[in-house]
Design an enzyme around this catalytic site. Structure first.
Site, PDB file in Angstrom:
ATOM      1  N   ASP A  12       4.894   1.007  11.659  1.00 57.34           N
ATOM      2  CA  ASP A  12       4.574  -0.425  11.560  1.00 57.34           C
ATOM      3  C   ASP A  12       5.675  -1.207  10.858  1.00 57.34           C
ATOM      4  O   ASP A  12       5.818  -2.412  11.065  1.00 57.34           O
ATOM      5  CB  ASP A  12       3.263  -0.620  10.791  1.00 57.34           C
ATOM      6  N   HIS A  24       1.376   6.927   5.047  1.00 56.48           N
ATOM      7  CA  HIS A  24       0.531   7.126   6.226  1.00 56.48           C
ATOM      8  C   HIS A  24      -0.574   8.097   5.863  1.00 56.48           C
ATOM      9  O   HIS A  24      -0.376   9.004   5.051  1.00 56.48           O
ATOM     10  CB  HIS A  24       1.359   7.678   7.394  1.00 56.48           C
TER      11      HIS A  24
END
Length: 428
Positions: free
Chosen positions: A363, A306
């Protein structure tokens, strides 16, 4: 005495104020840099630049911390629901029981769309992407509600915010139904927010629709986890577009388009596509990871790492359990989930990924849940937009209440040709 920093440019020394946030974050205030030196800063992607001071969301990427209005995401996901989180983000505090009940009633009263929206949907191609449809229809709301467009009128802002929270699920469901040729179902006011959306998405007028509580709870959780995430691409878009003093509908239309990109809200769709590719190839997760480590472009690892989190994404820890619950409840033994679990297990032990802190992000599991409940991949991002909407609205409101408000206007470092004479056509 407050802390300062010194910057030397040529023979000039500039004293810059240091601003400290409530959680100890520090920023060097360069507001007067260009005026006093003629210089600007260069920061592609704005990874080191703060665009605002905000009291909405706190993220500590090193420690894997996410808080909305100071409340840890773990506590909200365990004890709250999406409607309460909407109220918290937009109004700045947790509601009382009466305030929450009134808020839910208000949202319920605004879920219907003007009948002319049916004609607007019918004008779109059947294969129109739901995000394109949602952006178009949200922008169109400003033409139906000219009574609530002033960004500096608190009453008009509140009613626009309520209309958006209420109507985006209806718009998203209609976009999906249009793409498969199914009739549009009117909202049903005896259902809660998430249950109503599920019915409009997957129900039909020929039979009753029973909301599965496990699926409903999982989707409510996803909306909570997606609700706010500080100054990401779509939120920064919200602030930049909103700084032009455009109405809230126009701003959110732009934010939806920013979220659409595969590097932002489209990432969970990319995870499913990766898992499907591994399954269809018949390769093992370990072999796929080895190919990814070697730089093989045909084996890109999606859903890991991320931009902000340098630790485990706290949202992924919460959502993993919900993913297991949904698949167990629906009796699905998904090869995609098995691949996902094996990928996670390997990467958490593999030195290559551990050293680079490439942990699973939100996700990674959200795509599996969306897929399990029968959502087509092109709807994943539209559902993400429903969750992120209260965060966008909160950021937009905070922007307009900021005493330092000004229209966004980044600078650039020009690298093109120096002064060049015009060449007449017959000499080219």
């Amino acid at each position: 005495m407050s802390e300062t920093a010194e910057l030397r440019v040529g023979d000039k020394t500039l004293e810059l104020n240091v601003i400290e946030g409530s959680e100890g974050e520090k920023a060097i205030d360069i507001t007067k840099l260009r005026a006093q030196t003629g210089y600007i800063t260069l920061d592609p992607g704005y990874a080191n630049s703060g665009s605002c001071q905000s009291a909405i969301t706190f993220i500590d990427g090193e420690e894997g911390i996410l808080r909305y209005r100071g409340i840890p995401i773990e506590e909200l996901s365990a004890q709250s629901n999406f409607m309460e989180v909407c109220y918290l983000l937009i109004h700045g505090k947790l509601p009382t029981e009466t305030e929450l009940s009134d808020y839910e009633d208000t949202i319920r009263r605004h879920t219907m769309l003007h009948e002319d929206f049916k004609q607007m949907f019918s004008a779109l191609p059947k294969d129109a992407h739901p995000m394109a449809a949602c952006s178009t229809m949200v922008g169109a709301l400003s033409t139906f509600y000219p009574d609530s467009l002033d960004p500096r009128d608190p009453e008009e802002v509140e009613i626009s915010a309520n209309r958006l929270i209420a109507k985006l699920p209806t718009l998203a469901a209609y976009a999906y139904n249009h793409s498969i040729g199914m009739p549009f179902l009117y909202p049903q006011n005896d259902l809660d927010y998430v249950g109503n959306f599920l019915r409009m998405m997957f129900g039909n007028p020929c039979e009753d629709f029973e909301v599965d509580p496990v699926v409903r709870n999982a989707l409510d959780l996803l909306f909570i986890l997606h609700a706010e995430h500080e100054q990401n691409c779509s939120t920064s878009t919200t602030r930049l577009v909103g700084s032009s003093m455009v109405n809230l509908f126009g701003t959110i239309s732009a934010a939806i388009n920013a979220l659409w990109g595969p590097l932002h809200g489209g990432a969970n769709q990319s995870v499913i596509e990766m898992l499907e590719a591994i399954h269809e190839e018949g390769t093992s997760p370990r072999d796929y990871l080895e190919r990814a480590k070697s730089g093989d472009e045909s084996a890109r690892l999606m859903g890991f790492g991320h931009r902000v989190y340098k630790n485990f994404d706290p949202r992924a820890k919460v959502i993993k359990k919900a993913c297991d619950d949904v698949l167990e409840r629906m009796g699905i033994h998904s090869p995609l989930l098995e691949i996902a679990k094996e990928l996670e297990e390997i990467t958490l032990k593999d030195d290559y990924f551990v050293e680079r802190k490439l942990y699973p992000n939100v996700d990674f599991y959200s795509g599996v849940i969306y897929n399990a409940i029968g959502t087509p991949a092109n709807m994943f991002t539209a559902m993400f937009a429903i969750g992120r909407l209260p965060g966008w609205i909160a950021q937009w409101k905070e922007l307009h209440s900021d005493p330092a408000f000004k229209i966004g206007r980044p600078r650039q470092v020009y690298t093109g040709p120096t002064k060049t004479a015009y060449t007449p056509m017959d000499q080219r």
